[in-house]
Design a protein around this motif. Structure first.
Motif, PDB file in Angstrom:
ATOM      1  N   THR A 300       0.852  -1.203   0.000  1.00 11.59           N
ATOM      2  CA  THR A 300       0.000   0.000   0.000  1.00 11.59           C
ATOM      3  C   THR A 300       0.882   1.246   0.000  1.00 11.59           C
ATOM      4  O   THR A 300       0.625   2.227  -0.721  1.00 11.59           O
ATOM      5  CB  THR A 300      -0.901   0.003   1.261  1.00 11.59           C
ATOM      6  OG1 THR A 300      -1.655  -1.201   1.258  1.00 11.59           O
ATOM      7  CG2 THR A 300      -1.835   1.196   1.294  1.00 11.59           C
ATOM      8  N   SER A 301       1.948   1.186   0.813  1.00 14.56           N
ATOM      9  CA  SER A 301       2.861   2.318   0.910  1.00 14.56           C
ATOM     10  C   SER A 301       3.582   2.546  -0.431  1.00 14.56           C
ATOM     11  O   SER A 301       3.718   3.686  -0.896  1.00 14.56           O
ATOM     12  CB  SER A 301       3.862   2.039   2.032  1.00 14.56           C
ATOM     13  OG  SER A 301       4.558   3.191   2.355  1.00 14.56           O
ATOM     14  N   VAL A 302       4.026   1.440  -1.038  1.00 14.17           N
ATOM     15  CA  VAL A 302       4.707   1.520  -2.338  1.00 14.17           C
ATOM     16  C   VAL A 302       3.774   2.147  -3.376  1.00 14.17           C
ATOM     17  O   VAL A 302       4.188   3.006  -4.163  1.00 14.17           O
ATOM     18  CB  VAL A 302       5.159   0.107  -2.784  1.00 14.17           C
ATOM     19  CG1 VAL A 302       5.487   0.073  -4.266  1.00 14.17           C
ATOM     20  CG2 VAL A 302       6.373  -0.334  -1.968  1.00 14.17           C
ATOM     21  N   LYS A 303       2.498   1.747  -3.357  1.00 15.35           N
ATOM     22  CA  LYS A 303       1.524   2.307  -4.329  1.00 15.35           C
ATOM     23  C   LYS A 303       1.395   3.821  -4.143  1.00 15.35           C
ATOM     24  O   LYS A 303       1.312   4.571  -5.118  1.00 15.35           O
ATOM     25  CB  LYS A 303       0.150   1.648  -4.121  1.00 15.35           C
ATOM     26  CG  LYS A 303       0.010   0.380  -4.909  1.00 15.35           C
ATOM     27  CD  LYS A 303      -1.465   0.060  -5.205  1.00 15.35           C
ATOM     28  CE  LYS A 303      -1.535  -1.344  -5.743  1.00 15.35           C
ATOM     29  NZ  LYS A 303      -1.739  -2.354  -4.668  1.00 15.35           N
ATOM     30  N   ALA A 304       1.378   4.253  -2.885  1.00 19.11           N
ATOM     31  CA  ALA A 304       1.255   5.699  -2.617  1.00 19.11           C
ATOM     32  C   ALA A 304       2.468   6.436  -3.208  1.00 19.11           C
ATOM     33  O   ALA A 304       2.319   7.490  -3.834  1.00 19.11           O
ATOM     34  CB  ALA A 304       1.154   5.946  -1.107  1.00 19.11           C
ATOM     35  N   VAL A 305       3.660   5.862  -3.039  1.00 19.61           N
ATOM     36  CA  VAL A 305       4.873   6.495  -3.592  1.00 19.61           C
ATOM     37  C   VAL A 305       4.808   6.492  -5.121  1.00 19.61           C
ATOM     38  O   VAL A 305       5.106   7.512  -5.777  1.00 19.61           O
ATOM     39  CB  VAL A 305       6.154   5.765  -3.102  1.00 19.61           C
ATOM     40  CG1 VAL A 305       7.395   6.335  -3.790  1.00 19.61           C
ATOM     41  CG2 VAL A 305       6.288   5.873  -1.588  1.00 19.61           C
ATOM     42  N   GLN A 306       4.391   5.346  -5.699  1.00 20.25           N
ATOM     43  CA  GLN A 306       4.302   5.271  -7.169  1.00 20.25           C
ATOM     44  C   GLN A 306       3.353   6.336  -7.716  1.00 20.25           C
ATOM     45  O   GLN A 306       3.610   6.937  -8.756  1.00 20.25           O
ATOM     46  CB  GLN A 306       3.828   3.880  -7.598  1.00 20.25           C
ATOM     47  CG  GLN A 306       4.961   2.852  -7.551  1.00 20.25           C
ATOM     48  CD  GLN A 306       4.468   1.416  -7.654  1.00 20.25           C
ATOM     49  OE1 GLN A 306       3.307   1.117  -7.334  1.00 20.25           O
ATOM     50  NE2 GLN A 306       5.359   0.516  -8.060  1.00 20.25           N
ATOM     51  N   GLY A 307       2.263   6.592  -6.997  1.00 22.74           N
ATOM     52  CA  GLY A 307       1.298   7.618  -7.410  1.00 22.74           C
ATOM     53  C   GLY A 307       1.973   8.989  -7.476  1.00 22.74           C
ATOM     54  O   GLY A 307       1.743   9.767  -8.410  1.00 22.74           O
ATOM     55  N   LEU A 308       2.820   9.278  -6.495  1.00 24.04           N
ATOM     56  CA  LEU A 308       3.506  10.580  -6.464  1.00 24.04           C
ATOM     57  C   LEU A 308       4.542  10.684  -7.578  1.00 24.04           C
ATOM     58  O   LEU A 308       4.719  11.749  -8.185  1.00 24.04           O
ATOM     59  CB  LEU A 308       4.186  10.783  -5.106  1.00 24.04           C
ATOM     60  CG  LEU A 308       3.234  10.973  -3.924  1.00 24.04           C
ATOM     61  CD1 LEU A 308       4.008  11.009  -2.616  1.00 24.04           C
ATOM     62  CD2 LEU A 308       2.431  12.251  -4.086  1.00 24.04           C
ATOM     63  N   VAL A 309       5.225   9.568  -7.849  1.00 25.83           N
ATOM     64  CA  VAL A 309       6.221   9.571  -8.936  1.00 25.83           C
ATOM     65  C   VAL A 309       5.513   9.811 -10.272  1.00 25.83           C
ATOM     66  O   VAL A 309       5.984  10.595 -11.113  1.00 25.83           O
ATOM     67  CB  VAL A 309       7.022   8.243  -8.943  1.00 25.83           C
ATOM     68  CG1 VAL A 309       7.821   8.088 -10.222  1.00 25.83           C
ATOM     69  CG2 VAL A 309       7.952   8.185  -7.728  1.00 25.83           C
TER      70      VAL A 309
END
Ligand code: A3D
Length: 320
Positions: A300-309
Motif C-alpha cells: 500500500t505504501s509503495v503504491k502511494a509512492v508510485q502515485g507521487l512519482v
C-alpha cells in the motif's frame, strides 16, 4: 589531509540545525547554500561565532552560488517548502519538484562525487526526482526519513516501557507518509521483540497499536504544535547520523529511502528500506522477509509512492 566538505542545500530550519550539528561534531567544513539572500551567510556567521565557546574546528560559509559547493563530499538537501497545518506532505509536490530540478543540476555540475541525502518532502518522490535530475549513481543518492521515523517510534516505545531509548531498537519501512510501516516484529528492547513484551505483560497490543499510529502521525503532531513549519531538530540529527556513517565508513544499518531494483520485489524505485551505509554510499539493501500482513502494508505504501512519482512525471515531461 583536508577536512571533508559538507554542502547543505537549503539553509532554513533544518539546514541551519544541520550546519550547527556538523560543526559541533567536526564532521567537516560546512557550506550553506540558499536562494534567500543573507540567510545562509547569517547562519554560517552565527554558528562560526559559537566556535570559540564550543571549541570546534570547522569553517562555515554561506552562499547563493553553486560554485561554492565544488568538490563537496556530502550534500544534504532541504531546499523547498515545508508543511503548514492542514497540509499533507504530498501538497508540496509541485513546488518542491521544481526546486529538485535546480538543486540536481547544481550538484551534478559542482559536486558529482558527493553522497547526497535528500530531506525535502514528499520525500520518496523528491529523492527519486533528485537522482533523475542529477544523474548521480543511485547508490550515492538517498533520502532521510526512516532514521527519523524509527527514532520517533523508539522514543515512544521507551516512554511506554520506562527504559532508556538507547536500549530500544526499531525500524520503519515504506514511504515517508501516512502509509509508512513501523515494524513491530523487528523492533526490540535490548533484543527482546515487542510481541514477546506483550506476552511478558510489559504492554498490550492496543497500546502498541496506538504507538504505531502516533509514529505514523509523528510529523503532523509537530506541525500541529509549531503551526508555522515542521520538525527540524530530529530530522537534522537523523541526516547527520547518515552523513557520519558515510564519512567515517561506519557500515551503519539504517533505514532510508534507497533505490530498489530487484530488492523487495521492486522495479527501480525509491522507498524506505533497511540499508548499510558506508564509504560506498548505500552499500547494501537488507532484504528482510515480510509476513503477509506486513507485505500488504508495504505494498500500500509503495503504491502511494508510485502515485507521487507518476504525478511528478505528469508535471515535468523530462522525467517520463
Ligand atoms: P524551511 O525552513 O522553509 O527551509 C527551506 C529553505 O529552502 C528556505 O530557506 C528556502 O529559502 C530554501 N529554498 C527554497 N527554494 C530553494 C532553491 N531553489 N534552492 C535553494 N534553497 C531553496 O524548511 P525546513 O528546513 O523546515 O524543511 C525543509 C524540507 O524538509 C521541507 O520540504 C520539509 O517538508 C522537509 N522535511 C522532511 C522531513 C523528513 O523526515 C523527510 C522532516 C521534516 C521536514
Amino acid at each position: 589531509m583536508a577536512r571533508p566538505k559538507i554542502a547543505l542545500i537549503g539553509a532554513g530550519q533544518i539546514g541551519g540545525t544541520l550546519a550547527h550539528l556538523a560543526a559541533m561534531k567536526e564532521l567537516g567544513d560546512v557550506v550553506l547554500f540558499d536562494i534567500a539572500e543573507g540567510t545562509p551567510e547569517g547562519k554560517a556567521l552565527d554558528i562560526a561565532e559559537s566556535g570559540p565557546s564550543e571549541g570546534f574546528d570547522a569553517a562555515l560559509k554561506g552562499t547563493q552560488d553553486y560554485a561554492d559547493i565544488a568538490g563537496a563530499d556530502v550534500c544534504i538537501v532541504t531546499a523547498g517548502v515545508p508543511r503548514k497545518p492542514g497540509m499533507s506532505r504530498d501538497d508540496l509536490l509541485g513546488i518542491n519538484l521544481k526546486v529538485m530540478k535546480s538543486v540536481g543540476e547544481g550538484i551534478a555540475e559542482h559536486a558529482p562525487n558527493a553522497f547526497v541525502i535528500c530531506i525535502t518532502n514528499p520525500l520518496d518522490a523528491m529523492v527519486w526526482a533528485l537522482q533523475q535530475f542529477s544523474g548521480l549513481p543511485a547508490n550515492k543518492v538517498c533520502g532521510m526519513a526512516g532514521v527519523l521515523d524509527s527514532a520517533r517510534f523508539r522514543h515512544f516505545l521507551s516512554l511506554e516501557f520506562g527504559v532508556s531509548m538507547k536500549d530500544v531498537t526499531a525500524f520503519v519501512l515504506g514511504g515517508h507518509g501516512d502509509t509508512m510501516v513501523p515494524s513491530v516484529r523487528y523492533s526490540t528492547v535490548a533484543g527482546i521483540p515487542l510481541p514477546d513484551l506483550i506476552d511478558m505483560g510489559w504492554t498490550t497490543k492496543d497500546k502498541l497499536d496506538a504507538i504505531v499510529q502516533r509514529t505514523r502521525d509523528g510529523g503532523a503532531e509537530i506541525v500541529g504544535l509549531l503551526k508555522t513549519g515542521s520538525a527540524f531538530y530530529a530530522p537534522a540529527t537523523s541526516a547527520i547520523e547518515m552523513a557520519e556513517a558515510y564519512l567515517k565508513d561506519q557500515k551503519r544499518v539504517l533505514p532510508c529511502a534507497a533505490y530498489c531494483d530487484g530488492d523487495f520485489g521492486l522495479n527501480g524505485m525509491y522507498v524506505g528500506v533497511p540499508t548499510v551505509i558506508g564509504a560506498g554510499g548505500i552499500e547494501k539493501i537488507v532484504n528482510i522477509k515480510l509476513t503477509k500482513e506486513e507485505q500488504e502494508m508495504f505494498d500500500t505504501s509503495v503504491k502511494a509512492v508510485q502515485g507521487l512519482v507518476e504525478a511528478c512525471k505528469g508535471i515535468d515531461s523530462s522525467l517520463a
